[in-house]
Design a protein around this motif. Structure first.
Motif, short mmCIF file in Angstrom:
data_model
loop_
_atom_site.label_atom_id
_atom_site.label_comp_id
_atom_site.label_asym_id
_atom_site.label_seq_id
_atom_site.Cartn_x
_atom_site.Cartn_y
_atom_site.Cartn_z
N ALA A 194 -3.58 12.37 -5.35
CA ALA A 194 -2.27 11.71 -5.30
C ALA A 194 -1.94 11.31 -3.86
O ALA A 194 -1.45 10.21 -3.60
N ALA A 195 -2.24 12.22 -2.92
CA ALA A 195 -1.96 11.92 -1.51
C ALA A 195 -2.81 10.75 -1.03
O ALA A 195 -2.35 9.89 -0.26
N ALA A 196 -4.07 10.69 -1.49
CA ALA A 196 -4.94 9.57 -1.12
C ALA A 196 -4.30 8.26 -1.58
O ALA A 196 -4.25 7.27 -0.84
N TRP A 197 -3.77 8.26 -2.80
CA TRP A 197 -3.15 7.05 -3.33
C TRP A 197 -1.87 6.72 -2.54
O TRP A 197 -1.62 5.56 -2.22
N GLY A 198 -1.10 7.75 -2.21
CA GLY A 198 0.12 7.54 -1.41
C GLY A 198 -0.22 6.91 -0.08
O GLY A 198 0.39 5.92 0.35
N GLU A 199 -1.23 7.46 0.60
CA GLU A 199 -1.62 6.91 1.91
C GLU A 199 -2.16 5.49 1.75
O GLU A 199 -1.92 4.63 2.59
N TYR A 200 -2.91 5.26 0.66
CA TYR A 200 -3.48 3.92 0.42
C TYR A 200 -2.37 2.89 0.26
O TYR A 200 -2.40 1.82 0.88
N LYS A 201 -1.35 3.22 -0.54
CA LYS A 201 -0.31 2.25 -0.83
C LYS A 201 0.75 2.15 0.28
O LYS A 201 1.25 1.09 0.57
N PHE A 202 1.14 3.31 0.84
CA PHE A 202 2.33 3.29 1.71
C PHE A 202 2.09 3.89 3.09
O PHE A 202 3.00 3.93 3.91
N GLY A 203 0.91 4.44 3.35
CA GLY A 203 0.72 5.19 4.59
C GLY A 203 -0.32 4.57 5.50
O GLY A 203 -0.20 3.42 5.93
N ALA A 204 -1.40 5.33 5.75
CA ALA A 204 -2.38 4.92 6.75
C ALA A 204 -3.37 3.88 6.22
O ALA A 204 -4.21 3.39 6.96
N GLY A 205 -3.30 3.57 4.93
CA GLY A 205 -4.23 2.61 4.34
C GLY A 205 -4.01 1.21 4.93
O GLY A 205 -2.90 0.86 5.30
N ASP A 236 -13.28 1.80 4.55
CA ASP A 236 -12.75 1.17 5.77
C ASP A 236 -12.13 2.21 6.69
O ASP A 236 -12.20 2.08 7.90
N VAL A 237 -11.46 3.19 6.08
CA VAL A 237 -10.91 4.28 6.90
C VAL A 237 -11.09 5.61 6.19
O VAL A 237 -11.13 5.67 4.95
N ILE A 238 -11.20 6.67 6.98
CA ILE A 238 -11.09 8.03 6.45
C ILE A 238 -9.80 8.59 7.03
O ILE A 238 -9.64 8.70 8.25
N VAL A 239 -8.85 8.89 6.16
CA VAL A 239 -7.54 9.35 6.60
C VAL A 239 -7.56 10.89 6.60
O VAL A 239 -7.89 11.51 5.61
N ILE A 240 -7.25 11.44 7.75
CA ILE A 240 -7.30 12.90 7.89
C ILE A 240 -5.88 13.47 7.81
O ILE A 240 -4.98 13.03 8.52
N GLY A 241 -5.69 14.44 6.92
CA GLY A 241 -4.38 15.09 6.79
C GLY A 241 -4.55 16.60 6.75
O GLY A 241 -5.62 17.13 7.01
N LEU A 258 -11.85 7.26 11.75
CA LEU A 258 -10.92 8.32 11.38
C LEU A 258 -9.51 7.96 11.83
O LEU A 258 -9.31 7.56 12.96
N VAL A 259 -8.54 8.11 10.93
CA VAL A 259 -7.14 7.88 11.31
C VAL A 259 -6.29 9.02 10.76
O VAL A 259 -6.70 9.70 9.82
N THR A 260 -5.12 9.23 11.35
CA THR A 260 -4.27 10.33 10.87
C THR A 260 -3.40 9.87 9.70
O THR A 260 -2.98 8.72 9.64
N ALA A 261 -3.13 10.83 8.81
CA ALA A 261 -2.27 10.55 7.66
C ALA A 261 -0.87 10.23 8.16
O ALA A 261 -0.44 10.75 9.19
N LYS A 262 -0.16 9.37 7.43
CA LYS A 262 1.16 8.95 7.89
C LYS A 262 2.30 9.56 7.08
O LYS A 262 3.41 9.65 7.56
N LEU A 263 2.03 9.94 5.83
CA LEU A 263 3.15 10.35 4.97
C LEU A 263 3.43 11.84 5.04
O LEU A 263 4.36 12.31 4.39
N GLY A 264 2.63 12.60 5.78
CA GLY A 264 2.87 14.04 5.94
C GLY A 264 2.85 14.75 4.61
O GLY A 264 2.13 14.36 3.68
N ARG A 265 3.74 15.76 4.46
CA ARG A 265 3.69 16.59 3.27
C ARG A 265 4.19 15.86 2.03
O ARG A 265 4.09 16.37 0.92
N ARG A 266 4.73 14.65 2.19
CA ARG A 266 5.25 13.93 1.03
C ARG A 266 4.21 12.99 0.41
O ARG A 266 4.49 12.33 -0.58
N ALA A 267 3.02 12.91 0.99
CA ALA A 267 2.02 11.96 0.49
C ALA A 267 1.75 12.19 -1.00
O ALA A 267 1.65 11.24 -1.78
#
Ligand SMILES: CC(=O)N[C@H](C=O)[C@@H](O)[C@H](O)[C@H](O)COP(=O)(O)O
Length: 508
Positions: A336-347, A453-458, A486-495
């Protein structure tokens, strides 16, 4: 002034963006007066000139600092004894200074002595619990969370509420400061036990606040369908806490967090969620649920019973739908967090892999705009022949870090191992480095398997100061075209809740 004068109060930091159009004594004084008029009890002001300008027009307590960029020290906030003296003479009531354990021109002890000699109170701007311990030992009056997240590594998104809780065990005089951007976050800081709460950028950095709104609107206009989104109830059941929120697009409209009673089991966890969200009943049309463990066909099973014990194939999706009377969609929390980051975060719109490194390790994969379900992304369970038979998680995660510390004779958790590593204890640095090395190798393997394209690290470890840089250094020998980005996750604990809400909303 006395410490009690600022108990349970809002302190507004009036520090315009340096060199920006608001960086002028008249604006700083204006911000200060407006803040006090609206109920703030004290101010945090940077520079001797601005303290003088504000002192001329207000009687309220002023926390004074001087910021300097020094060529030979990373310490920026009130580095010199002369700065502390000048702030006191300019009319500051509390002298704040960097209290981190880094190479510095004046010791914390000297700064405390200087301020006290002029009858002033002192505030230690700390980055960790160890900073606070040392500062209290030399007699500071307040400890602040000001520098948490700023001493190295990527800047986190959320305020450090855990540090407030930890500091509160040492002293009641804890000032919450740093990245508090909403009334809800200020409330969380107060409830964590802060003596007073400082808010800066969200009130007095016009450029920052404008850019937050601008970015949010820009995203919404790019994805017009998001604006018509339905409101979704999203639930995230984790090993220690359960979060529930009302979500529209990526906006969290309401949020509550309750502890997960580990031994009570899923029926009881869901009953608690039902009860605590009862007042939202008419506000949502669908439900998203993100959980630790494996989801297959809406049924929930434990993958690591040490995290949460769940009966095999618990019919989560149907149970939630029956209980709350709306269609429900269940998904693994890291997916779910991967999808959150993809749509609204570091994606960035392309293929994305999300890797969360925390107490355990999980992840999610989005390829060609689709989230891979089932076992996909459970990277923590991968076994690498080169590293014996133990799963990757057991050789890298926060749990592993704490175990290694114990083996080295230290009964401390992963967070403290990071603190000790930051303080130059080589055994701790070695453990962190070994963890980062394995995580880097995993990312390299992921790159070769999926070429995202990116690996988002959280996750708490992944986002801990210096960890991503360490991962990067372990990959530095690779030719550019083979190296993972590598990039950092953007949505934090709400991803997780944002991702689950979006998946539920799309009826996926
Ligand atoms: C790290 C550092 O240099 N912090 C500074 C300390 O005075 C300021 O730049 C911050 O604005 C202040 O701490 C308030 O925090 P926020 O603006 O996030 O509410």
């Amino acid at each position: 002034m006395r410490r009690e004068d600022i108990r349970n109060s809002l302190i507004v930091s009036c520090q315009p963006v340096p060199g920006g159009p608001m960086d002028h004594a008249d604006f700083v004084a204006g911000f200060a007066k407006a803040a006090l008029k609206a109920g703030a009890k004290a101010l945090r002001i940077e520079s001797v000139d601005y303290v003088k300008a504000v002192r001329r027009v207000v009687a309220a307590p002023i926390v004074g600092i001087v910021k300097r960029d020094l060529p030979d020290s990373p310490v920026r906030i009130t580095p010199f004894v002369a700065d502390a003296e000048a702030l006191a003479d300019a009319g500051a009531d509390i002298i704040a200074f960097d209290a981190t354990d880094r190479s510095r021109p004046a010791s914390v002890e000297e700064l405390v002595r200087t301020a006290k000699a002029r009858g002033k109170l002192t505030m230690a701007d700390c980055s960790s619990i160890a900073d606070a311990q040392r500062a209290l030992a030399v007699g500071v009056d307040f400890v602040g969370t000001t520098l948490s997240g700023y001493v190295n590594g990527p800047e986190p998104v959320d305020p450090d509420i855990e540090l407030i809780v930890a500091m509160r065990k040492l002293t009641p005089y804890v000032i919450a400061e740093g990245r508090i951007r909403s009334p809800e976050q200020a409330v969380a800081a107060a409830q964590a036990g802060a003596f007073a709460v400082v808010v800066g950028s969200a009130i007095t950095r016009t450029e920052h606040v404008t850019s937050w709104f601008n970015e949010a609107i820009g995203n919404a206009y790019q994805r017009p369908h998001d604006t018509n989104r339905e409101t979704v109830l999203s639930i995230d059941i984790g090993g220690t806490k359960t979060m529930a929120a009302l979500i529209s697009g990526a906006a969290v409209l309401e949020e509550i967090v309750v502890p997960t009673e580990r031994d009570a089991g899923p029926d009881a966890w869901l009953a608690t969620v039902c009860e605590s969200t009862a007042s939202w009943r008419n506000r949502y049309t669908r439900i998203g649920i993100a959980v630790t463990g494996l989801i297959q066909g809406g049924n929930w099973s434990a993958l690591n019973p040490a995290t949460l014990l769940i009966p095999d194939r618990y019919p989560l999706q149907n149970r939630v739908s029956d209980l709350l009377g709306r269609p429900a969609y269940a998904v693994n929390d890291a997916q779910a967090a991967a999808w959150g980051e993809y749509k609204f975060g570091a994606g960035a719109g392309g293929d994305l892999v999300f890797l969360t490194i925390s107490t355990g390790i999980g992840g999610g994969i989005v390829i060609n705009g689709k989230l891979l379900k089932g076992l996909a992304g459970h990277f923590g369970l991968i076994r690498s022949p080169s590293q014996g038979q133990a799963p990757f998680e057991d050789q890298t995660s926060g749990r592993w870090i704490a175990r290694e510390a114990l083996a080295a004779g230290h009964t401390i958790d992963a967070v403290e191992v990071f603190d000790r590593a930051g303080n130059g204890e080589s055994w701790a640095a070695d453990i962190v480095s070994r963890s980062a090395h394995r995580a880097a190798m995993l990312c390299q393997d992921i790159q070769l398997m999926l070429d995202p394209d990116v690996i988002v690290i959280g996750g708490g470890i992944g986002l801990a100061q210096g960890y991503l840089d360490l991962m990067g250094s372990h990959l530095s020998g690779l030719p550019q075209r083979l190296a993972p980005r590598l990039v950092t996750a953007k949505l934090g604990r709400r991803a997780g809740i944002i991702g689950a809400a979006d998946l539920a909303g799309e009826g996926k």
